[in-house]
Design a protein around this motif. Structure first.
Motif, PDB file in Angstrom:
ATOM      1  N   HIS A 382      -0.322  -0.213  -7.742  1.00 25.63           N
ATOM      2  CA  HIS A 382       0.814  -1.131  -7.601  1.00 25.63           C
ATOM      3  C   HIS A 382       0.670  -2.023  -6.369  1.00 25.63           C
ATOM      4  CE1 HIS A 382       2.279   1.966  -4.768  1.00 25.63           C
ATOM      5  NE2 HIS A 382       3.020   1.002  -4.253  1.00 25.63           N
ATOM      6  N   ALA A 383      -0.016  -1.530  -5.306  1.00 19.43           N
ATOM      7  CA  ALA A 383      -0.186  -2.348  -4.105  1.00 19.43           C
ATOM      8  C   ALA A 383      -1.117  -3.527  -4.383  1.00 19.43           C
ATOM      9  CB  ALA A 383      -0.728  -1.491  -2.962  1.00 19.43           C
ATOM     10  N   LEU A 384      -2.259  -3.262  -5.030  1.00 19.45           N
ATOM     11  CA  LEU A 384      -3.203  -4.343  -5.335  1.00 19.45           C
ATOM     12  C   LEU A 384      -2.633  -5.304  -6.373  1.00 19.45           C
ATOM     13  CD1 LEU A 384      -6.554  -2.336  -5.463  1.00 19.45           C
ATOM     14  CD2 LEU A 384      -5.646  -3.707  -3.591  1.00 19.45           C
ATOM     15  N   LEU A 385      -1.925  -4.749  -7.375  1.00 19.05           N
ATOM     16  CA  LEU A 385      -1.317  -5.615  -8.384  1.00 19.05           C
ATOM     17  C   LEU A 385      -0.242  -6.502  -7.756  1.00 19.05           C
ATOM     18  CD1 LEU A 385      -1.020  -6.477 -11.314  1.00 19.05           C
ATOM     19  CD2 LEU A 385       0.540  -4.559 -11.679  1.00 19.05           C
ATOM     20  N   GLY A 386       0.573  -5.921  -6.856  1.00 13.66           N
ATOM     21  CA  GLY A 386       1.584  -6.719  -6.164  1.00 13.66           C
ATOM     22  C   GLY A 386       0.964  -7.822  -5.327  1.00 13.66           C
ATOM     23  N   ILE A 403       1.503  -6.592   1.416  1.00 14.24           N
ATOM     24  CA  ILE A 403       1.744  -5.910   0.144  1.00 14.24           C
ATOM     25  C   ILE A 403       0.533  -5.054  -0.236  1.00 14.24           C
ATOM     26  CG2 ILE A 403       2.130  -6.258  -2.325  1.00 14.24           C
ATOM     27  CD1 ILE A 403       3.638  -8.838  -1.583  1.00 14.24           C
ATOM     28  N   GLY A 404      -0.659  -5.631  -0.125  1.00 15.32           N
ATOM     29  CA  GLY A 404      -1.856  -4.899  -0.529  1.00 15.32           C
ATOM     30  C   GLY A 404      -2.254  -3.790   0.422  1.00 15.32           C
ATOM     31  N   ALA A 405      -1.840  -3.886   1.697  1.00 18.35           N
ATOM     32  CA  ALA A 405      -2.292  -2.929   2.713  1.00 18.35           C
ATOM     33  C   ALA A 405      -1.260  -1.857   3.027  1.00 18.35           C
ATOM     34  CB  ALA A 405      -2.652  -3.679   3.990  1.00 18.35           C
ATOM     35  N   HIS A 406      -0.094  -1.842   2.354  1.00 17.82           N
ATOM     36  CA  HIS A 406       0.924  -0.879   2.780  1.00 17.82           C
ATOM     37  C   HIS A 406       0.582   0.552   2.368  1.00 17.82           C
ATOM     38  CE1 HIS A 406       2.563  -1.303  -1.348  1.00 17.82           C
ATOM     39  NE2 HIS A 406       3.228  -0.189  -1.131  1.00 17.82           N
ATOM     40  N   HIS A 407      -0.478   0.735   1.542  1.00 19.01           N
ATOM     41  CA  HIS A 407      -1.017   2.071   1.273  1.00 19.01           C
ATOM     42  C   HIS A 407      -2.492   2.165   1.683  1.00 19.01           C
ATOM     43  CE1 HIS A 407       2.503   3.765  -0.431  1.00 19.01           C
ATOM     44  NE2 HIS A 407       2.533   2.995  -1.508  1.00 19.01           N
ATOM     45  N   GLU A 411      -7.767  -3.870   4.000  1.00 17.28           N
ATOM     46  CA  GLU A 411      -7.712  -3.886   5.459  1.00 17.28           C
ATOM     47  C   GLU A 411      -6.539  -4.736   5.933  1.00 17.28           C
ATOM     48  OE1 GLU A 411     -10.539  -5.128   9.276  1.00 17.28           O
ATOM     49  OE2 GLU A 411     -11.228  -5.380   7.204  1.00 17.28           O
ATOM     50  N   MET A 412      -5.848  -4.243   6.958  1.00 16.34           N
ATOM     51  CA  MET A 412      -4.722  -4.995   7.530  1.00 16.34           C
ATOM     52  C   MET A 412      -5.252  -6.137   8.393  1.00 16.34           C
ATOM     53  SD  MET A 412      -1.992  -2.050   8.605  1.00 16.34           S
ATOM     54  CE  MET A 412      -1.364  -0.884   7.385  1.00 16.34           C
ATOM     55  N   TYR A 414      -2.992  -8.886   9.334  1.00 13.86           N
ATOM     56  CA  TYR A 414      -1.886  -9.557  10.011  1.00 13.86           C
ATOM     57  C   TYR A 414      -0.994  -8.522  10.692  1.00 13.86           C
ATOM     58  CZ  TYR A 414      -3.309 -13.616   7.273  1.00 13.86           C
ATOM     59  OH  TYR A 414      -4.021 -14.646   6.722  1.00 13.86           O
ATOM     60  N   VAL A 415      -0.191  -8.994  11.654  1.00 12.07           N
ATOM     61  CA  VAL A 415       0.605  -8.082  12.477  1.00 12.07           C
ATOM     62  C   VAL A 415       1.730  -7.442  11.672  1.00 12.07           C
ATOM     63  CG1 VAL A 415       1.930  -7.897  14.616  1.00 12.07           C
ATOM     64  CG2 VAL A 415       0.080  -9.528  14.468  1.00 12.07           C
ATOM     65  N   ILE A 416       2.238  -8.154  10.658  1.00  9.46           N
ATOM     66  CA  ILE A 416       3.380  -7.612   9.924  1.00  9.46           C
ATOM     67  C   ILE A 416       2.971  -6.504   8.954  1.00  9.46           C
ATOM     68  CG2 ILE A 416       4.613  -9.794  10.092  1.00  9.46           C
ATOM     69  CD1 ILE A 416       4.030 -10.200   7.087  1.00  9.46           C
ATOM     70  N   SER A 417       1.652  -6.364   8.681  1.00 14.08           N
ATOM     71  CA  SER A 417       1.219  -5.346   7.716  1.00 14.08           C
ATOM     72  C   SER A 417       1.569  -3.935   8.168  1.00 14.08           C
ATOM     73  CB  SER A 417      -0.281  -5.479   7.456  1.00 14.08           C
ATOM     74  OG  SER A 417      -0.579  -6.736   6.896  1.00 14.08           O
ATOM     75  N   PRO A 418       1.258  -3.522   9.417  1.00 13.07           N
ATOM     76  CA  PRO A 418       1.678  -2.173   9.834  1.00 13.07           C
ATOM     77  C   PRO A 418       3.184  -2.009   9.917  1.00 13.07           C
ATOM     78  CG  PRO A 418       0.714  -3.374  11.668  1.00 13.07           C
ATOM     79  CD  PRO A 418       0.446  -4.173  10.439  1.00 13.07           C
ATOM     80  N   VAL A 419       3.922  -3.094  10.164  1.00 10.28           N
ATOM     81  CA  VAL A 419       5.384  -3.012  10.197  1.00 10.28           C
ATOM     82  C   VAL A 419       5.915  -2.662   8.813  1.00 10.28           C
ATOM     83  CG1 VAL A 419       7.501  -4.332  10.570  1.00 10.28           C
ATOM     84  CG2 VAL A 419       5.587  -4.592  12.142  1.00 10.28           C
ATOM     85  N   VAL A 420       5.391  -3.333   7.777  1.00 11.05           N
ATOM     86  CA  VAL A 420       5.822  -3.042   6.402  1.00 11.05           C
ATOM     87  C   VAL A 420       5.454  -1.616   6.024  1.00 11.05           C
ATOM     88  CG1 VAL A 420       5.474  -3.669   3.990  1.00 11.05           C
ATOM     89  CG2 VAL A 420       5.690  -5.453   5.703  1.00 11.05           C
ATOM     90  N   GLN A 421       4.256  -1.177   6.406  1.00 13.71           N
ATOM     91  CA  GLN A 421       3.832   0.190   6.092  1.00 13.71           C
ATOM     92  C   GLN A 421       4.742   1.214   6.769  1.00 13.71           C
ATOM     93  OE1 GLN A 421       0.152   1.755   7.841  1.00 13.71           O
ATOM     94  NE2 GLN A 421      -0.535   2.226   5.757  1.00 13.71           N
TER      95      GLN A 421
END
Length: 520
Positions: A382-386, A403-407, A411-412, A414-421
């Protein structure tokens, strides 16, 4: 002859008149010519006088203009002369300063040559002393080898090994102190941000099931819903894809289906059929189709309302529809839309606390699970599809990466990727948010204990507090106090890299020495 006499007289008189007129005209003409000559001479004399006057005036103006130009030229010439003099003075000053610098450079060169000669002499002396020192050192090493019975290489190897052990112990101690200090500070700051974020976010904690109870006014309606030989209930199940369970439960029918969207369509269709009273296969198909279209409109309305409430603008209509579709999906018993809204709010607040773009973070938080509601089934997670869907509809690259990196599937970047995770984990790990299957829970506890038991010297390992703490009991004869610190650190690092778990796990290593004797 007498007849022509009057004519002759008239002709003579006419001729005489003509001659007389010519004489008078000649006189007038002569007078006019004389008058014109006099006027012409007067005009010429006046013109000569005026020309003389104008000539004198122009000569005066020319002289004045010449004088003015001459003064200006002299002024410009004096200014240029002054500038040339200034330039010459500056050039002279520069020449003087250059001469002084040349003299100082020559003096410095001479001094440097003297210093260089002095250094060369000192280097020669140092080389001589170094040679003497090396001879003394060799003699001293030979004496030490005779006294100790060890060669220089063996003594060096022992010394290096001793220093290595001491450095390793000290480094581990310092590393542990640094890690503890960093964890303390990071935990304080993270706890502060997370507490502030959670305090400002309210979320539902009810867990959805896979069944819906449809209440009836009386049990008599059950017969109409079942129909003759069960044709109505079969038509409903075929049209909606939902199983209808009609049992002895008073005034209730159970709708069973893993898909909440189908259950909602079946519930609304049954409600219309029961209200209308006409229940037969053709009517059932018509009502289900109308209800399905109504649900599609409702999905779009839910998506638009959600986007407006969160303050997200410029979202593609297809993404808005998928957001509304999340209202009828669940993840581990947690409503997907409520979860996504909660993550969006948490991301916005946390990004604001960290000084980041809160709108972009909120957008990524809302869309992070968009791959769980695809229109077509696919083998992608679902992460890659999203991420693919977000890229398809022109979302910001930072949102797509989050969206793709929250699981951790990409690879992350951007800075917001770990925030979303982090916000996704916070929403899923809070009490009551999700159900966890007992077998999965037991397997996770077992894996945690087995991971600790794989280390040498570990006697027992117990996962307590629902897997939030791991207590490791080691054999005191095999593991020292310093090694127990190292073991705790290594187990924590291995858990972080190899296991997936909500929240954090505390590792406690227990080393105990017991002396037991029996008095008889």
């Amino acid at each position: 002859m007498e007849q022509f006499l009057p004519i002759i007289v008239g002709a003579v008189a006419l001729i005489a008149g003509i001659i007389l007129g010519k004489i008078l005209f000649a006189k007038n003409t002569k007078q006019l010519l004389e008058t014109a000559e006099q006027q012409a001479q007067q005009i010429i004399s006046d013109a000569k006088a005026k020309s003389e006057t104008l000539k004198k005036e122009k000569e005066l103006e020319a002289k004045e203009h010449f004088v003015q130009l001459k003064s200006e030229h002299e002024k410009i010439f004096s200014q240029r002369s002054q500038k040339l003099n200034d330039s010459e003075n500056r050039v002279r000053q520069k020449e003087q300063s250059l001469n002084q610098k040349d003299q100082s450079v020559e003096r410095i060169i001479k001094e440097n040559e003297a210093i260089k000669e002095n250094l060369n002499r000192q280097i020669e002396v140092v080389n001589i002393k170094r040679t003497e020192l090396e001879k003394h050192q060799e003699e001293h090493i030979k004496r030490l080898e005779k006294v100790s019975g060890l060669s220089a290489e063996e003594a060096k190897a022992q010394l290096i090994e001793t220093l290595k052990n001491e450095a390793s112990s000290q480094a581990l101690s310092i590393q542990q102190e640094i890690v503890d200090d960093a964890k303390l500070r990071a935990n304080k700051e993270a706890r502060k941000i997370i507490i502030q974020t959670i305090q400002r976010t309210a979320a539902e904690q009810a867990i959805e099931n896979s069944i819906t109870v449809f209440n009836l006014e009386s049990d008599e309606i059950k017969g109409s819903i079942i129909g003759r030989e069960g044709r109505n209930i079969r038509a409903i199940e075929a049209a909606t894809g939902v199983d209808l369970i009609v049992d002895d439960t008073p005034e209730a029918i159970i709708l069973s289906c893993f898909d909440p969207l189908r259950r909602e369509i079946a519930r609304l269709s049954l409600q219309r059929l029961v209200t209308d009273g006409r229940i037969h296969p053709a009517r059932i198909e018509e009502v289900v189709e109308k209800t399905r279209k109504q649900i599609e409109d409702q999905i779009m309305e839910i998506g638009e309302r959600t986007v407006i409430e969160l303050g997200i603008h410029g979202l593609h209509k297809e993404l808005v529809r998928l957001v509304g579709k999340m209202r009828f999906r669940s993840s581990y018993g947690q409503n997907l839309l409520m979860h996504s809204r909660e993550v969006a709010n948490l991301c916005g607040i946390m990004a604001a606390e960290l000084g980041m773009n809160s709108k972009l973070a909120k957008r990524a938080g809302l869309l992070h699970d968009i791959g769980k509601v695809p229109d077509e089934e696919t083998e992608l997670s679902h992460a890659l599809l999203g991420m693919k869907l977000a890229e398809k509809y022109g979302e910001n690259p930072a949102v797509c990466n989050a969206i793709g990196a929250h699981h951790d599937e990409v690879e992350m970047q951007y800075v917001i990727s770990p925030v979303v995770q982090a916000c996704d984990s916070m929403s899923g790990a809070r009490p009551g948010a999700r159900r966890e299957i007992m077998q999965q829970y037991l397997q996770r506890i077992k894996d945690l204990e087995n991971l600790a038991l794989a280390y040498p010297g570990v006697e027992k390992a117990y996962a307590i507090q629902a897997g939030r703490e791991l207590r490791v009991i080691v054999e005191s004869e095999k593991v020292s106090d310093g090694e127990s610190d190292k073991l705790s650190f290594e187990i924590a690092q291995k858990i972080q890299t190899e296991m997936v778990y909500p929240g954090q796990i505390k590792i406690t290593v227990i080393r105990e020495k017991r002396a037991v004797n029996v008095a008889r």
